[in-house]
Design a protein around this motif. Structure first.
Motif, short mmCIF file in Angstrom:
data_model
loop_
_atom_site.label_atom_id
_atom_site.label_comp_id
_atom_site.label_asym_id
_atom_site.label_seq_id
_atom_site.Cartn_x
_atom_site.Cartn_y
_atom_site.Cartn_z
N GLY A 335 0.42 -13.96 -9.78
CA GLY A 335 2.26 -13.33 -9.15
C GLY A 335 2.99 -14.59 -9.88
N LEU A 336 2.84 -16.36 -8.90
CA LEU A 336 3.32 -17.43 -9.39
C LEU A 336 4.45 -17.51 -10.57
N SER A 337 3.17 -17.48 -12.37
CA SER A 337 3.13 -17.45 -13.56
C SER A 337 3.88 -16.56 -14.31
N SER A 338 4.41 -15.21 -13.75
CA SER A 338 5.37 -14.41 -14.35
C SER A 338 6.12 -15.11 -14.84
N THR A 339 6.78 -15.96 -14.09
CA THR A 339 8.66 -16.64 -13.95
C THR A 339 8.73 -17.31 -14.80
N PHE A 356 14.81 -16.24 -10.83
CA PHE A 356 14.30 -14.59 -11.10
C PHE A 356 14.37 -13.67 -11.85
N PRO A 357 13.04 -13.12 -11.93
CA PRO A 357 12.82 -12.63 -13.46
C PRO A 357 13.59 -10.91 -13.34
N ASP A 358 13.99 -10.05 -14.62
CA ASP A 358 15.00 -9.88 -15.02
C ASP A 358 14.73 -8.13 -14.48
#
Length: 547
Positions: A335-339, A356-358
């Motif tokens: 979860g944390l590495s996705s941004t 923040f991810p798009d």
């Protein structure tokens, strides 16, 4: 020998002499001593040599004395000591004036001591210093070897090496970036004459009275950067060994260090924030460093997260290893590495920025995602001593320091209220944070106004009802939980709540009345905190929201 003229004049029996001219040259370094009264002896004078003489060769002419002084200065002599009484009773004025002009130390030697007494004393002092330096060198080499033999993740080895060498050090990357700096020198001063030739030649350069010993960091025939050791005095050959040993270690670990560090810019930003908190730099300087970590994070929204430890762990020598482990877990967490994220070491804490991810349109959803991710991550690595504090959503680079301060404020409030949660959001405590800024007199008058009828009752009776009300709110209006905590029957709780409603003329089923009582209880807690101090253990988490 490596004594300054000033140091030599403090050594007995030379200390019985007198400096009569050339005070500006007291920092000249004496490399050797010589006795000579033969004609043209200056042809054999070496740089750094101090000459002791009776002035026999110049006894017939002050002008010859003057020429002697000028020749010695041209040859780089350190000083001239004259024993008066046999050929000269005093040194001519023109010689004294010329010595002052040349800043060449001219010393009247004590007549009652032989030259050998003074030479032996100076060599003895140098021997003592050399012995001490040798022990220091051996001690540094042992410490460096011990450090090199250690296993595990040495994320703070730059600092350890600096401590072992006992000198400020600077590590410069191959592109001229300052990777590590424990000196107070500016980048411009450190990088003078950059770029430097990438070879194994050691350079000793003098800047502003200090010395810089520069060693290229060579690994497999390739230069990865430079180690600069800042010195107050010129370095003796026997002292160079530990510096080269440290350079070898840095050459080996430099690539590892660059992998461990998110970026040089992140390191510099963390240092800038530390300096800002100590009031050593300005907001503009911090924002300038922040700009260097990339435009993407500042083009949208982002969160600040501060990860810290309890004081007994935070001040331990292993704190950087623990913080590095947490940073590594963040990078591997799904979860944390996705941004995109950036991680800074600030005051032995880990300060993280998450873009923040798009796809995230609602800030609340992303905040919850980050909070759950941190909570799960800390649980997975079984790290119960760590606490994470999350700021509100930030929208520009100018809000960076505000986000950091929100994390610190969340930390302060949670510590005062003894919160047990591993992840705490500033937004959950913002209500409490705002109320703290209400004047104490205003809170007191409000409480007296709302609780007036109840306070007219017996003190024990009113205290019992207030305690019931506090526990009722702490348990979010659950009658059974309130009764269990107070060790009374649930009907007793209902009776007390009914009496409170009657006395205060309120209805606990109405939102407005609930808010009134909520404020009263919070005001009372805040005033109690102020009265008892920040270390008072308050128990109940009165900031919990009931609606």
């Amino acid at each position: 020998m490596n004594l300054t003229v000033r140091e030599a004049l403090d050594i007995f029996p030379l200390s019985e002499g007198r400096l009569v001219a050339g005070v500006g040259g007291l920092t000249r370094v004496i490399k050797s001593l010589n006795l000579m009264d033969a004609p043209d002896f200056w042809e054999w004078i070496k740089p750094g040599e101090m000459l002791l003489s009776t002035a026999f060769v110049v006894k017939d002419s002050p002008n010859d004395f003057l020429k002697l002084l000028q020749k010695l200065n041209e040859r780089g002599s350190a000083a001239l000591g004259i024993k008066l009484g046999r050929y000269w009773t005093q040194i001519p004025r023109i010689v004294l004036e010329e010595a002052d002009r040349l800043q060449f130390p001219l010393i009247e030697l004590p007549f009652e001591f032989a030259f050998s007494d003074q030479i032996n004393a100076l060599f003895k002092e140098q021997f003592v210093r050399n012995t001490k330096n040798l022990h220091n060198v051996l001690d540094m080499q042992k410490k460096l070897m011990h450090f090199a033999m250690q296993t595990g993740d040495q994320t703070n080895y730059f600092q350890v090496i600096s401590d072992i060498l006992a000198h400020p050090i600077v590590v410069v990357g191959i592109r001229g970036e300052i990777l590590y700096n424990t000196s107070d020198w500016t980048a411009a001063g450190l990088l003078q004459d950059w770029p430097w030739p990438p070879n194994s030649k050691q350079v000793r350069a003098q800047h502003g009275g200090d010395w810089v010993y520069r060693i290229p960091l060579i690994k497999n025939g390739e230069c990865y950067g430079f180690l600069l050791v800042l010195l107050k005095d010129a370095l003796e050959p026997q002292e160079e060994g530990p510096f080269h040993q440290a350079a070898v270690m840095l050459s080996y670990h430099l690539e590892t260090f660059q992998e461990q560090q998110p970026s040089v810019a992140n390191y510099r930003l963390g240092t800038a924030i530390e300096r800002y908190l100590l009031r050593q730099t300005s907001t503009a300087d911090v924002l300038e460093e922040a700009q260097a970590i990339g435009d993407q994070i500042w083009t949208g929204s982002y969160l600040c997260v501060l990860t810290t430890f309890k004081p007994e762990i935070k001040n331990s020598p292993h704190i950087h290893k623990k913080l590095s482990e947490i940073r590594r877990e963040i990078k591997f967490d799904p979860g944390l590495s996705s941004t995109e994220s950036h991680h800074l070491f600030v005051n032995n804490d880990l300060f993280s920025l998450f873009t923040f991810p798009d796809k995230e349109k609602k800030s609340g959803t992303f905040v919850e995602l980050v909070a759950r991710g941190y909570s799960k991550m800390l649980s997975t690595i079984n790290e119960h001593a760590a606490r994470c504090f999350v700021s509100k959503t930030k929208y520009s680079i100018e809000e960076l320091l505000n986000g950091y301060e929100e994390c610190l404020e969340a930390k302060r409030i949670s510590e005062r209220l003894s919160f047990d949660s591993s992840v705490i959001l500033f937004s959950d405590l913002e209500f409490t944070y705002l109320l703290r800024h209400i004047p104490r007199e205003v809170m007191k008058r409000y409480c007296e106004y709302i609780l007036h009828n109840l306070m007219q009752k017996d003190e024990e009776y009113s205290g019992e009802l207030l305690r019931t009300l506090e526990v009722y709110f702490a348990n979010k209006g659950q009658i059974n939980d309130t009764a269990k905590q107070l060790f009374i029957h649930r009907n007793t709780v209902l009776y007390r709540l009914e009496k409170i409603s009657s006395l205060l003329n309120i209805d606990l089923r109405k939102t407005d009345d609930l808010l009134q009582i909520k404020l009263v209880l919070m005001f009372q807690r805040l005033m109690r905190m102020e009265h008892h101090g920040s270390d008072q253990q308050l128990g109940d988490h009165f900031a919990s929201e009931m609606f």
